[in-house]
Design a protein around this motif. Structure first.
Motif, PDB file in Angstrom:
ATOM      1  N   THR A 374      46.589  80.163  27.435  1.00  0.00           N
ATOM      2  CA  THR A 374      45.762  81.363  27.447  1.00  0.00           C
ATOM      3  C   THR A 374      46.102  82.168  28.695  1.00  0.00           C
ATOM      4  OG1 THR A 374      43.967  80.149  28.530  1.00  0.00           O
ATOM      5  CG2 THR A 374      43.827  80.408  26.145  1.00  0.00           C
ATOM      6  N   LEU A 375      45.884  83.479  28.609  1.00  0.00           N
ATOM      7  CA  LEU A 375      46.181  84.393  29.708  1.00  0.00           C
ATOM      8  C   LEU A 375      45.095  85.455  29.780  1.00  0.00           C
ATOM      9  CD1 LEU A 375      49.969  84.975  28.885  1.00  0.00           C
ATOM     10  CD2 LEU A 375      49.095  83.530  30.723  1.00  0.00           C
ATOM     11  N   GLY A 376      44.789  85.904  30.984  1.00  0.00           N
ATOM     12  CA  GLY A 376      43.842  86.987  31.163  1.00  0.00           C
ATOM     13  C   GLY A 376      44.146  87.725  32.451  1.00  0.00           C
ATOM     14  N   THR A 377      43.763  88.998  32.518  1.00  0.00           N
ATOM     15  CA  THR A 377      44.057  89.801  33.695  1.00  0.00           C
ATOM     16  C   THR A 377      42.788  90.392  34.294  1.00  0.00           C
ATOM     17  OG1 THR A 377      44.438  91.775  32.339  1.00  0.00           O
ATOM     18  CG2 THR A 377      46.352  90.409  32.849  1.00  0.00           C
ATOM     19  N   GLY A 378      42.845  90.681  35.586  1.00  0.00           N
ATOM     20  CA  GLY A 378      41.769  91.344  36.290  1.00  0.00           C
ATOM     21  C   GLY A 378      42.171  91.523  37.744  1.00  0.00           C
ATOM     22  N   ASP A 379      41.567  92.471  38.432  1.00  0.00           N
ATOM     23  CA  ASP A 379      41.821  92.668  39.862  1.00  0.00           C
ATOM     24  C   ASP A 379      40.708  91.948  40.621  1.00  0.00           C
ATOM     25  OD1 ASP A 379      42.523  93.460  42.371  1.00  0.00           O
ATOM     26  OD2 ASP A 379      42.234  95.607  42.035  1.00  0.00           O
ATOM     27  N   PHE A 380      40.920  90.661  40.852  1.00  0.00           N
ATOM     28  CA  PHE A 380      39.854  89.806  41.364  1.00  0.00           C
ATOM     29  C   PHE A 380      39.574  90.011  42.853  1.00  0.00           C
ATOM     30  CE2 PHE A 380      41.929  87.204  37.909  1.00  0.00           C
ATOM     31  CZ  PHE A 380      40.984  87.531  36.946  1.00  0.00           C
ATOM     32  N   ASP A 381      40.563  90.582  43.585  1.00  0.00           N
ATOM     33  CA  ASP A 381      40.343  90.834  45.007  1.00  0.00           C
ATOM     34  C   ASP A 381      40.217  92.323  45.321  1.00  0.00           C
ATOM     35  OD1 ASP A 381      42.975  91.463  44.516  1.00  0.00           O
ATOM     36  OD2 ASP A 381      43.832  90.050  45.945  1.00  0.00           O
ATOM     37  N   PHE A 385      46.071  95.776  42.766  1.00  0.00           N
ATOM     38  CA  PHE A 385      47.093  95.049  42.023  1.00  0.00           C
ATOM     39  C   PHE A 385      46.397  94.104  41.032  1.00  0.00           C
ATOM     40  CE2 PHE A 385      48.830  95.998  46.201  1.00  0.00           C
ATOM     41  CZ  PHE A 385      50.055  96.592  45.898  1.00  0.00           C
ATOM     42  N   MET A 386      46.779  94.188  39.764  1.00  0.00           N
ATOM     43  CA  MET A 386      46.184  93.277  38.790  1.00  0.00           C
ATOM     44  C   MET A 386      46.649  91.849  39.063  1.00  0.00           C
ATOM     45  SD  MET A 386      44.153  94.989  36.830  1.00  0.00           S
ATOM     46  CE  MET A 386      43.945  94.148  35.263  1.00  0.00           C
ATOM     47  N   ASP A 387      45.758  90.917  38.814  1.00  0.00           N
ATOM     48  CA  ASP A 387      46.014  89.495  39.001  1.00  0.00           C
ATOM     49  C   ASP A 387      46.020  88.818  37.633  1.00  0.00           C
ATOM     50  OD1 ASP A 387      45.708  90.077  41.832  1.00  0.00           O
ATOM     51  OD2 ASP A 387      43.553  90.070  41.461  1.00  0.00           O
ATOM     52  N   LEU A 388      46.559  87.618  37.587  1.00  0.00           N
ATOM     53  CA  LEU A 388      46.734  86.929  36.309  1.00  0.00           C
ATOM     54  C   LEU A 388      46.051  85.567  36.329  1.00  0.00           C
ATOM     55  CD1 LEU A 388      48.130  86.921  33.502  1.00  0.00           C
ATOM     56  CD2 LEU A 388      50.063  85.774  34.599  1.00  0.00           C
ATOM     57  N   ALA A 389      45.211  85.335  35.329  1.00  0.00           N
ATOM     58  CA  ALA A 389      44.629  84.014  35.098  1.00  0.00           C
ATOM     59  C   ALA A 389      45.444  83.318  34.011  1.00  0.00           C
ATOM     60  CB  ALA A 389      43.170  84.140  34.668  1.00  0.00           C
ATOM     61  N   VAL A 390      45.829  82.073  34.285  1.00  0.00           N
ATOM     62  CA  VAL A 390      46.672  81.305  33.370  1.00  0.00           C
ATOM     63  C   VAL A 390      45.944  80.012  33.013  1.00  0.00           C
ATOM     64  CG1 VAL A 390      48.939  80.254  32.985  1.00  0.00           C
ATOM     65  CG2 VAL A 390      48.726  82.220  34.529  1.00  0.00           C
ATOM     66  N   LEU A 409      47.120  83.693  39.781  1.00  0.00           N
ATOM     67  CA  LEU A 409      48.240  84.235  40.547  1.00  0.00           C
ATOM     68  C   LEU A 409      47.884  85.668  40.912  1.00  0.00           C
ATOM     69  CD1 LEU A 409      51.203  82.962  38.336  1.00  0.00           C
ATOM     70  CD2 LEU A 409      50.371  81.952  40.465  1.00  0.00           C
ATOM     71  N   TYR A 410      48.011  86.010  42.180  1.00  0.00           N
ATOM     72  CA  TYR A 410      47.579  87.320  42.648  1.00  0.00           C
ATOM     73  C   TYR A 410      48.742  88.308  42.682  1.00  0.00           C
ATOM     74  CZ  TYR A 410      42.955  85.563  43.539  1.00  0.00           C
ATOM     75  OH  TYR A 410      41.694  85.047  43.356  1.00  0.00           O
ATOM     76  N   GLY A 411      48.438  89.555  42.294  1.00  0.00           N
ATOM     77  CA  GLY A 411      49.436  90.608  42.285  1.00  0.00           C
ATOM     78  C   GLY A 411      49.701  91.151  43.681  1.00  0.00           C
ATOM     79  N   SER A 412      50.858  91.801  43.823  1.00  0.00           N
ATOM     80  CA  SER A 412      51.247  92.390  45.103  1.00  0.00           C
ATOM     81  C   SER A 412      52.350  93.400  44.859  1.00  0.00           C
ATOM     82  CB  SER A 412      51.748  91.309  46.072  1.00  0.00           C
ATOM     83  OG  SER A 412      53.052  90.859  45.688  1.00  0.00           O
ATOM     84  N   ALA A 413      52.735  94.136  45.904  1.00  0.00           N
ATOM     85  CA  ALA A 413      53.841  95.084  45.781  1.00  0.00           C
ATOM     86  C   ALA A 413      55.131  94.374  45.414  1.00  0.00           C
ATOM     87  CB  ALA A 413      54.001  95.861  47.087  1.00  0.00           C
ATOM     88  N   ASN A 414      55.188  93.082  45.680  1.00  0.00           N
ATOM     89  CA  ASN A 414      56.354  92.272  45.343  1.00  0.00           C
ATOM     90  C   ASN A 414      56.107  91.423  44.101  1.00  0.00           C
ATOM     91  OD1 ASN A 414      57.976  93.131  47.563  1.00  0.00           O
ATOM     92  ND2 ASN A 414      56.710  91.841  48.898  1.00  0.00           N
TER      93      ASN A 414
END
Length: 517
Positions: A374-381, A385-390, A409-414
């Motif tokens: 399963t996968l889900g997205t949200g900007d938890f911080d 940057f959107m983050d990913l729940a796995v 897993l948290y999103g970033s410019a990289n």
């Protein structure tokens, strides 16, 4: 055990816990705010709910967001044939097996779609309930079925219309549109090839006028409709090329390739001012140039999909679950790819391949974890940057097989990074509930801002949770987002149909929080 078409029949509630591999729900970037008060609301579906004497008829409960988080005040419950909702509840209809939301009439209120894949012997249907200042309302609710009232397709009793749902504005007109997977649709005489229906929004809501039916036999679409492909088993909408029109990713996890069975593939159909178009469509698999790993049988690439802009470059990216990937000899350990958006859509350049053995990711690969199921997205911080729940919903927690866990897993410019990654289970310190064998924590992942603080929160389905004496009643854990630290255990909640004010009762095999098969 790997699924064959015989295990894809609509299941009784008692059997929902047994089928494997399970199929992931669609993810949506849309925020569910049904009363447009600035706080997102939580959809709690119980597809195994018994209505009267009808086992597995299904129901949906809504809990509304507030400045203090989710509250049961003004909670709602819906089932087929009650309170003005269309259709009639039937045994094993499984109303609520999939849900999605979008603003189909562009009035500022989110609207709810609910599928009942067991309707009419497995033909399936989708109910649409519209939002209002007082929340979801039965007025003007709709029921869509293929082959009925102008909808394309044939209705023979085994298409499973509604197996996956996704919302996006595919023609950029300001009205959200609905994609509906009919994973077992026969195409050109080929059984279980699968198809996707698209219903467009308008000032009066969704309308069958101009509806479309897509398959791998549609002119210009890559691939070929084949026996037991299950095209449309997973769906995700996102603007992968940044042109202002959403595109549609379609999972075909039972696709064969290079002489190997059930390797899986993902088709991407691009949006345009006239809606989805075959022009520039893409076809991805683990032998695509530039994609890590390689095709092997029974891995199910495309089993789960989620779209989000993880590097905040204005183009959405696509996470692709491969829940039965073998890692270092460990069968069904699971993996996940991320393809990043570009001017021409998704691209292999800079793609990522994640497992529980990836550097910096907590935990380690084990057989039957099904990381990426399963996968889900949200900007938890709340950093933009959107983050990913796995989900790894079959993960063993200590000796509790199938208890389940969720990685962040948290999103970033990289791009997505393992720095500050997290892993959550019901045995994580401070989290309500307790991990138990077969709970499948992580079966449902919804990122939404329930307390309106600008940071998304994460709702996690636990459909086989025991509630009181009720086996498989199901529950949903909610973990709240904070600032730079992301999700936190403080103030987390555990919701069930026995929660005060919900207005229902937890019963055996309700499967509240179900989001994956």
């Amino acid at each position: 055990m790997h699924a064959s078409f015989s295990t894809r029949q609509i299941l009784s509630a008692a059997l929902l816990a047994a089928v494997a591999p399970r199929l992931a729900a669609a993810a949506s970037n849309r925020q569910p705010d049904f009363n447009n008060d600035g706080y997102c609301d939580l959809v709690m579906a119980a597809p195994g709910e018994k209505i009267g004497t009808l086992k597995g008829a299904g129901a949906v409960n809504i809990v509304y967001g507030t400045a203090d988080g989710l509250k049961s005040d003004n909670s709602q419950g819906f089932s087929q044939g009650s309170g003005g909702i269309g259709e009639t509840a039937g045994a094993n209809d499984h109303f609520g097996i999939q849900t999605a939301w979008g603003d189909f009439n562009n009035d500022g209120y989110s609207d709810l779609t609910v599928s009942a894949t067991g309707e009419d012997g497995g033909a399936g249907s989708v109910n649409v309930i519209y939002g209002s200042a007082s929340g979801l309302a039965s007025a003007n609710n709709q029921v869509f079925k293929q082959g009925v009232d102008g909808m394309q397709g044939l209705r023979t009793g085994s298409e499973y219309f509604g197996w996956a749902l996704a919302t996006g504005d595919f023609n950029g007109d300001g009205y959200d549109d609905l994609a509906v997977g009919a994973s077992d649709e026969d195409v050109s005489g080929v059984q279980y090839a699968g198809a996707v229906h698209v219903i467009y929004g308008s000032g009066s809501g969704l309308t069958a006028a101009g509806n479309e039916m897509w398959s791998q036999d549609t002119l210009g679409i890559q691939g070929e409709a084949e026996y037991i492909d299950y095209f449309g088993s997973a769906l995700a909408a996102g603007d992968f090329n940044g042109d202002g029109k959403d595109d549609l990713a379609v999972g075909t996890p039972w696709e064969n390739g290079n002489g190997k069975f059930n390797c899986g593939a993902v088709n991407v159909i691009m949006g345009s001012t006239s809606g989805l178009t075959s022009a520039g469509n893409q076809f991805w698999h683990q032998d695509s140039t530039g994609i890590a790993n390689s095709i092997n049988g029974y891995e199910y690439f495309g089993y789960a999909l989620a779209a989000g802009d993880f590097d905040n470059d204005g183009k959405d990216d696509l996470a692709i679950g491969v829940d039965s990937e073998t890692i270092d000899g460990k069968n069904n350990a699971g993996a996940m790819h991320v393809l990043y958006g570009g001017n021409n859509g998704l691209r292999a350049t800079g793609s990522q391949f994640w497992t529980q053995n990836s550097s910096g990711v907590a935990d380690a690969c084990e057989a039957n974890d099904r990381f990426g199921s399963t996968l889900g997205t949200g900007d938890f911080d709340g950093d933009g940057f959107m983050d990913l729940a796995v989900g790894a919903m079959d993960e063993a927690i200590d000796t509790k097989n199938g208890a389940g866990c969720v990685h962040i897993l948290y999103g970033s410019a990289n791009k997505l990074a393992s720095a500050s990654s997290q892993v959550w289970s019901q045995d994580t310190a401070g989290i309500a509930g307790a991990a138990a064998g077969g709970d499948s924590f992580g079966s449902l992942l919804i990122g939404a801002d329930f307390d309106g603080d600008g940071k998304d929160d994460l709702a996690i389905g636990v459909p086989y949770e025991k509630v009181g004496a009720a086996e498989n009643a199901g529950a949903i854990n909610v973990i709240y987002g904070t600032g730079a630290k992301g999700l936190k255990s403080a103030g987390n909640q555990l919701w069930s149909q026995d929660s005060s004010g919900v207005g229902d009762k937890a019963d055996k095999n309700d499967n509240l929080g179900h989001g994956a098969y």
